[in-house]
Design a protein around this motif. Structure first.
Motif, mmCIF file in Angstrom:
data_model
loop_
_atom_site.group_PDB
_atom_site.id
_atom_site.type_symbol
_atom_site.label_atom_id
_atom_site.label_comp_id
_atom_site.label_asym_id
_atom_site.label_seq_id
_atom_site.Cartn_x
_atom_site.Cartn_y
_atom_site.Cartn_z
ATOM 1 N N UNK A 115 0.747 -1.161 0.087
ATOM 2 C CA UNK A 115 -0.184 0.006 -0.249
ATOM 3 C C UNK A 115 0.836 1.363 0.026
ATOM 4 N N UNK A 116 2.057 1.285 0.461
ATOM 5 C CA UNK A 116 2.946 2.214 0.640
ATOM 6 C C UNK A 116 3.384 2.637 -1.045
ATOM 7 N N UNK A 117 3.721 1.576 -1.759
ATOM 8 C CA UNK A 117 4.276 1.598 -3.168
ATOM 9 C C UNK A 117 2.680 1.978 -3.962
ATOM 10 N N UNK A 118 1.506 1.875 -3.783
ATOM 11 C CA UNK A 118 0.396 2.259 -4.318
ATOM 12 C C UNK A 118 0.203 3.662 -3.816
ATOM 13 N N UNK A 119 0.287 4.176 -2.794
ATOM 14 C CA UNK A 119 0.226 5.564 -2.298
ATOM 15 C C UNK A 119 1.224 6.441 -3.200
ATOM 16 N N UNK A 120 2.380 5.838 -3.178
ATOM 17 C CA UNK A 120 3.602 6.904 -4.015
ATOM 18 C C UNK A 120 2.931 7.158 -5.200
ATOM 19 N N UNK A 121 2.165 6.222 -5.996
ATOM 20 C CA UNK A 121 1.442 6.573 -7.208
ATOM 21 C C UNK A 121 0.358 7.297 -7.086
ATOM 22 N N UNK A 122 -0.029 7.715 -5.743
ATOM 23 C CA UNK A 122 -1.088 8.625 -5.554
ATOM 24 C C UNK A 122 -2.452 7.911 -6.120
ATOM 25 N N UNK A 123 -2.578 6.523 -5.813
ATOM 26 C CA UNK A 123 -3.999 5.781 -6.140
ATOM 27 C C UNK A 123 -4.600 5.456 -4.808
ATOM 28 N N UNK A 124 -5.535 5.234 -4.931
ATOM 29 C CA UNK A 124 -6.514 4.729 -3.588
ATOM 30 C C UNK A 124 -6.844 3.673 -3.351
ATOM 31 N N UNK A 125 -6.449 2.491 -4.398
ATOM 32 C CA UNK A 125 -6.825 1.014 -4.185
ATOM 33 C C UNK A 125 -5.783 0.462 -3.003
ATOM 34 N N UNK A 126 -6.168 -0.642 -2.329
ATOM 35 C CA UNK A 126 -5.628 -1.137 -1.209
ATOM 36 C C UNK A 126 -5.437 -2.651 -1.373
ATOM 37 N N UNK A 127 -4.320 -3.041 -0.888
ATOM 38 C CA UNK A 127 -3.902 -4.787 -0.829
ATOM 39 C C UNK A 127 -4.541 -4.791 0.680
ATOM 40 N N UNK A 128 -5.189 -5.972 0.741
ATOM 41 C CA UNK A 128 -5.798 -6.471 2.078
ATOM 42 C C UNK A 128 -4.692 -7.724 2.518
ATOM 43 N N UNK A 129 -4.737 -7.989 3.928
ATOM 44 C CA UNK A 129 -3.824 -9.159 4.302
ATOM 45 C C UNK A 129 -4.578 -10.470 3.622
#
Ligand SMILES: Cc1ncc(COP(=O)(O)O)c(C=O)c1O
Length: 349
Positions: free
Chosen positions: A250-264
């Protein structure tokens, strides 16, 4: 799918990156093994990623990490690992390519012969890295890393005093920036397959510090791919492992400014194939090395890829991977361990 990949490529293109490796890496169909097992197996050859002849998965992470180091105007890069760390060796090659000073803090889990180094430790020496070989004590790698951290602080102060600017890379390059390399790798794999009009049912790979898995999951989530990622742990991940990986994703996704999230619950991590521990060879792993060598002429490493490959073979045998499926195995490199201490290789011939 194509549209989503294009969109992600455009966003990624804005993130600083240096070109270090040879990408895309080949996606090779294992004809003889596929026929033998009744499953189509494709090998993603990150063992051929460069920079040196001894490639591996860390080069993808380093393309983003080193760009960050250059942005910070660093001239010295410090990183961590075991004495036979593939990550450390690849970081040294990246430093050499970019003219930076490589500093390694290596935990000597297996009792290296410093006079006659072998495997990656030998390569680190040849590449001229500043090497600090540290004893593990009674703790595991993570504990040792904490202890070593204190020594590093002192070394950084000295280097600063000499006018140097240091950039630290965590063990395995496992942070959000490094994970971008494998987010991109997932796009690359999907493009490889789409060019042939294919999709993969499964993707198997070895997971250690978790950055590779984090990036793959981030990529899969962003392009809404249906391929099932199965990650074979090469050490005891423990209860916090999935949480750590998800934070990296999710840190990587945030760096791209996106809202999607990976869950456990999106993660499938198998901890049953590492055998007795990290850098301890497993009998199933040794068999996997021999099988791939004898059917396809390709070498796995005993610490990571052999254990992961043995997990995939076991799943094929048990029918968890259905006959006729298409499976990608990510070859993350590491074959230099075949030339390391005999303890790491085990009884293989
Ligand atoms: C050959 C090889 N495969 C797999 C891995 C696991 O990658 P990660 O640490 O990103 O989980 C490593 C990490 O050191 C490795 O060297």
């Amino acid at each position: 799918m194509n549209q989503r990949i294009r969109e992600m490529r455009e966003i990624l293109a804005k993130v600083p990156k240096v070109q270090l490796g040879f990408f895309p890496t080949p996606l090779q169909r294992l004809d003889r093994l596929s026929e033998k097992l009744g499953v189509e197996i494709l090998l993603k050859r990150d063992d051929l990623s460069g920079i040196s002849q001894f490639g591996g998965n860390k080069i993808r992470k380093l393309e983003y990490l080193m760009a960050d180091a250059l942005k910070e105007e660093a001239d010295t890069v410090i990183t961590y690992g075991a004495s036979q760390s593939n990550h450390a060796m690849q970081t040294v090659t990246a430093c050499r390519r970019l003219g930076l000073h490589p500093v390694l803090y290596l935990t000597d889990l297996i009792g290296s012969d410093e006079e006659n180094p072998s495997g990656n430790l030998l390569l680190d020496r040849i590449l001229g890295a500043e090497i600090h070989l540290e004893q593990p004590g009674t703790g595991d790698m993570m504990e040792a890393e904490e202890r070593i951290r204190e020594k590093v602080k002192v070394r950084i102060e000295t280097l600063k005093g000499e006018g140097r600017t240091c950039y630290e890379i965590p063990m395995g390059g496992a942070n959000a920036i490094g994970s971008l390399g494998f987010l991109e790798a997932y796009l690359e794999l999907t493009e490889d397959l789409l060019r042939k009009g294919q999709v993969a049912d499964y993707l198997y790979h070895a997971t250690g510090t978790g950055g590779t898995l984090a990036g793959l999951m981030a990529g899969k989530t962003l392009i809404q791919s249906k391929t099932e990622i199965v990650s074979i742990g090469v050490g005891i991940g423990g209860e916090e492992y999935k949480g750590k990986v998800v934070a990296l994703s999710n840190g990587a996704i945030e760096l791209l400014g996106r809202k999607e999230r990976v869950l456990e619950e999106d993660l499938s991590v198998m901890e049953t194939y590492y055998g007795e521990g990290y850098e301890v060879p497993s009998a199933k792993g040794s068999r996997a090395i021999r099988l791939l060598a004898e059917t396809e002429g390709i070498l796995l490493d005993p610490v990571y890829t052999a254990k992961a490959f043995s997990g995939m073979l076991d799943h094929i045998e048990k029918g968890i991977i259905e006959k006729g499926s298409r499976v990608v195995f990510w070859h993350t490199g590491g074959a230099t361990a075949l030339f390391a201490e005999k303890k790491i290789l085990g009884d293989i011939y």
